[in-house]
Design a protein around this motif. Structure first.
Motif, PDB file in Angstrom:
ATOM      1  N   VAL A  24       0.960  -1.113  -0.092  1.00  0.00           N
ATOM      2  CA  VAL A  24       0.147   0.199   0.031  1.00  0.00           C
ATOM      3  C   VAL A  24       0.732   1.302  -0.182  1.00  0.00           C
ATOM      4  N   TYR A  25       0.605   2.359  -0.758  1.00  0.00           N
ATOM      5  CA  TYR A  25       1.068   3.537  -1.098  1.00  0.00           C
ATOM      6  C   TYR A  25       0.181   4.605  -0.859  1.00  0.00           C
ATOM      7  N   THR A  26       0.385   5.406   0.189  1.00  0.00           N
ATOM      8  CA  THR A  26      -0.805   6.531   0.311  1.00  0.00           C
ATOM      9  C   THR A  26       0.157   7.883   0.351  1.00  0.00           C
ATOM     10  N   CYS A  27      -0.267   8.746  -0.194  1.00  0.00           N
ATOM     11  CA  CYS A  27       0.283  10.092  -0.616  1.00  0.00           C
ATOM     12  C   CYS A  27       0.218  11.012   0.782  1.00  0.00           C
ATOM     13  N   GLY A  28       1.461  11.209   1.119  1.00  0.00           N
ATOM     14  CA  GLY A  28       1.167  12.004   2.561  1.00  0.00           C
ATOM     15  C   GLY A  28       1.382  13.311   2.571  1.00  0.00           C
ATOM     16  N   GLU A 219       8.511  11.938  -6.916  1.00  0.00           N
ATOM     17  CA  GLU A 219       9.071  11.396  -5.499  1.00  0.00           C
ATOM     18  C   GLU A 219       8.256  10.121  -5.274  1.00  0.00           C
ATOM     19  N   CYS A 220       6.919  10.317  -5.531  1.00  0.00           N
ATOM     20  CA  CYS A 220       5.764   9.194  -4.933  1.00  0.00           C
ATOM     21  C   CYS A 220       6.186   7.837  -5.893  1.00  0.00           C
ATOM     22  N   SER A 221       6.511   8.084  -7.413  1.00  0.00           N
ATOM     23  CA  SER A 221       6.823   6.743  -8.147  1.00  0.00           C
ATOM     24  C   SER A 221       8.215   6.387  -7.518  1.00  0.00           C
ATOM     25  N   ILE A 234      -2.208  -1.373  -3.550  1.00  0.00           N
ATOM     26  CA  ILE A 234      -3.050  -0.504  -3.513  1.00  0.00           C
ATOM     27  C   ILE A 234      -2.650   1.210  -3.363  1.00  0.00           C
ATOM     28  N   HIS A 235      -3.220   2.019  -3.942  1.00  0.00           N
ATOM     29  CA  HIS A 235      -2.439   3.309  -3.906  1.00  0.00           C
ATOM     30  C   HIS A 235      -3.696   4.236  -3.556  1.00  0.00           C
ATOM     31  N   ALA A 236      -3.464   5.022  -2.631  1.00  0.00           N
ATOM     32  CA  ALA A 236      -4.498   5.635  -2.087  1.00  0.00           C
ATOM     33  C   ALA A 236      -4.250   7.302  -2.000  1.00  0.00           C
ATOM     34  N   VAL A 244      -4.443  15.218 -11.767  1.00  0.00           N
ATOM     35  CA  VAL A 244      -3.210  15.591 -12.026  1.00  0.00           C
ATOM     36  C   VAL A 244      -2.039  14.876 -11.137  1.00  0.00           C
ATOM     37  N   HIS A 245      -2.189  14.585  -9.975  1.00  0.00           N
ATOM     38  CA  HIS A 245      -0.906  14.082  -9.170  1.00  0.00           C
ATOM     39  C   HIS A 245      -0.918  12.404  -9.711  1.00  0.00           C
ATOM     40  N   HIS A 246      -2.116  11.798  -9.343  1.00  0.00           N
ATOM     41  CA  HIS A 246      -1.956  10.484  -9.761  1.00  0.00           C
ATOM     42  C   HIS A 246      -1.976   9.943 -10.916  1.00  0.00           C
ATOM     43  N   THR A 247      -2.576  10.752 -11.946  1.00  0.00           N
ATOM     44  CA  THR A 247      -2.415  10.466 -13.490  1.00  0.00           C
ATOM     45  C   THR A 247      -1.098  10.807 -13.730  1.00  0.00           C
ATOM     46  N   ASN A 248      -0.455  11.648 -13.060  1.00  0.00           N
ATOM     47  CA  ASN A 248       1.183  11.679 -13.408  1.00  0.00           C
ATOM     48  C   ASN A 248       1.963  10.773 -13.014  1.00  0.00           C
ATOM     49  N   GLU A 249       1.707  10.280 -11.707  1.00  0.00           N
ATOM     50  CA  GLU A 249       2.246   9.114 -11.022  1.00  0.00           C
ATOM     51  C   GLU A 249       2.207   7.887 -12.057  1.00  0.00           C
ATOM     52  N   ILE A 250       1.176   7.862 -12.585  1.00  0.00           N
ATOM     53  CA  ILE A 250       0.954   6.619 -13.617  1.00  0.00           C
ATOM     54  C   ILE A 250       1.767   6.755 -14.744  1.00  0.00           C
TER      55      ILE A 250
HETATM   56 ZN    ZN Z   1       1.719  10.910  -4.462  1.00  0.00          ZN
END
Ligand code: ZN
Ligand code: AMP
Length: 463
Positions: A24-28, A219-221, A234-236, A244-250
């Motif tokens: 699991v990764y959650t954006c802090g 950073e998240c990737s 799971i990513h939350a 934006v942020h999650h679209t870009n992470e993907i």
């Molecule tokens: Zn993130």
């Protein structure tokens, strides 16, 4: 266990990639200011995800990042770095600001009974990994360099619009005039930003492209891949991260690895306060200290968060927070039944199964709480059933494990002296000595103990 998946737009069964764990990764948080209660809603809901995964017998391995560099005032890579701005506001360095708010955040997790993630990872401690990932993207032809940084070319990733169902033509037409005109598409985003020529930043690093700092998304990737591998379960994050942020992470992760980045995406909806959005300028960016200043426990705030489903747009109000405090007090009056010398209805496994079933079905906390209300009302109504209190203790333990609402620690037994007073009062009542009985009732009330007389004897609770 089922979870609504933003990727498939349906509730999916969680099937982890590895047999022994679920990653699991959650954006802090971005650590430039005190989090407001809307932010804490999101973190509490992610904590529920972790707790329910454990109840489901899965073993979460959980990473949460700390964004301590590179998150610009606008999510679209414009404006100042929030950390550098916070530093100017407070007359400190960006490093000092980051350290202060990181400590505050981590303490906040404990204060709110949020489980500490297995890995709390800071962006500034993973610069090398971020540079390496940008290098991979560059080698694969996904980047270009312009005046202020290295950018990701979203036109090279055909699936860019899929996740958030973006209308790219509309975005192109509606692109704000002030956006960097050297960008090829409005959706392109910074992977590495150059330090300004005229000013030294507090946080900057050398890179193959020049001195600067990482863009927010990379950073998240980089940290997700480092700790959990190329594909996570799971990513939350908050719902605002979808377009934006999650679209870009993907886009950047899948371009770099050629593999799916995350199997399931969970998004927490936004909180409204008295009909408004939460914002500093409206003066409603309440903090945990504001809640305590209203004499409301943080456990009650936590309960209030659970009263709405994470996918609904929920409302915060001081009245509803007070109501949650009252609900908590009522629950404690049932939790103390386990100390009382009465036989009471056991909570059958069937009941706890039903409670858990609500949580396993897309974390339906409102229904789980309603189930507690219902079961506790039944317990109060059936104090004479000839079964043990073990069932209640087990139920309270499950509530603690799955919801982080601790009805065990907060409800100790009364003292021997208080017990003696209660039996003295029972004797007085049997002797029809109402005056003495009332005196004892008052003496107990002064110690915060309320007694009520039922057909089955005296029952106490804390006021
Ligand atoms: Zn993130
Ligand atoms: P930030 O520190 O600004 O990156 O925000 C931290 C987290 O709080 C993100 O996951 C946001 O989506 C979330 N968030 C921000 N505002 C709200 C809000 N009003 N309600 C719920 N979550 C929010």
């Amino acid at each position: 266990m089922k979870l609504y998946n933003t990727l498939t737009r349906q509730a999916d069964d969680i099937v982890p990639l590895h047999p022994d764990k679920v990653t699991v990764y959650t954006c802090g948080p971005t650590v430039y200011d005190y989090p407001h209660i809307g932010n804490w809603f999101t973190y509490i809901r992610e904590d529920i995800l972790i707790r329910v995964l454990k109840v489901a017998g899965l073993h979460p391995d959980w990473v949460m990042n700390i964004t301590d560099v590179g998150h610009l005032v606008s999510d679209a890579d414009e404006g100042e770095d929030k950390l550098e701005k916070g530093a100017r506001r407070e007359g400190k360095t960006a490093w000092e600001v980051a350290a202060h708010y990181t400590d505050y955040f981590l303490e906040g997790l404990d204060r709110l009974s949020i489980i500490r993630p297995d890995h709390v990872t800071k962006a500034t401690e993973h610069i090398e990994e971020q540079i390496a990932l940008i290098k991979t993207l560059e080698d694969k032809g996904f980047t270009y360099v312009i005046n202020d940084g290295v950018y990701y070319d979203t036109s090279k990733f055909p699936a860019y619009a899929v996740f958030a169902r973006l209308d790219l033509d509309e975005q192109q037409a509606g692109a704000r005039v002030e956006y960097n005109t050297e960008k090829r598409q409005p959706t392109d985003f910074a992977l590495w930003k150059f330090s300004p020529d005229d000013r030294q930043r507090d946080m900057e690093w050398d890179s193959p492209w020049g001195k600067g700092f990482p863009g927010w998304h990379i950073e998240c990737s980089a940290m997700s891949m480092k700790y959990l591998g190329p594909t996570i379960d799971i990513h939350a994050g908050g719902i605002d991260h979808v377009p934006v942020h999650h679209t870009n992470e993907i886009a950047q992760s899948e371009a770099a690895t050629g593999q799916r980045f995350a199997q399931y995406w969970m998004h927490s909806n936004h909180i409204m306060i008295e009909g408004d959005k939460i914002s500093k300028s409206l003066g409603n960016g309440y903090t945990l200290e504001d809640i305590e200043a209203h004499d409301i426990e943080l456990q009650a705030f936590r309960l209030h968060v659970l009263e709405s489903h994470y996918r609904s747009q929920s409302k915060f109000s001081w009245d509803s927070l007070q109501a949650a405090q009252n609900r908590l007090r009522n629950w404690r009056a049932t939790a103390v039944l386990r100390w009382q010398p009465k036989d009471m209805s056991s909570v059958s496994t069937q009941l706890t199964d039903e409670f858990a079933r609500h949580l396993l079905n897309d974390l339906n906390t409102p229904l789980a709480l309603a189930k507690i209300d219902e079961d506790f009302a039944k317990l109060q109504a059936s104090l004479t059933d000839n079964t043990a209190a073990d069932g209640l203790t087990g139920y309270l333990q499950l509530i603690k494990d799955s919801l982080g609402i601790d009805l065990l620690g907060s409800t100790p037994d009364i003292t021997d002296d208080q017990k003696r007073l209660i039996s003295e009062r029972d004797t007085a009542r049997a002797d029809r000595d109402w005056r003495h009985s009332d005196e004892i009732r008052e003496a107990l009330a002064e110690q915060g103990i309320a007694v009520r007389d039922t057909a089955y004897g005296t029952i106490w609770a804390r006021q």
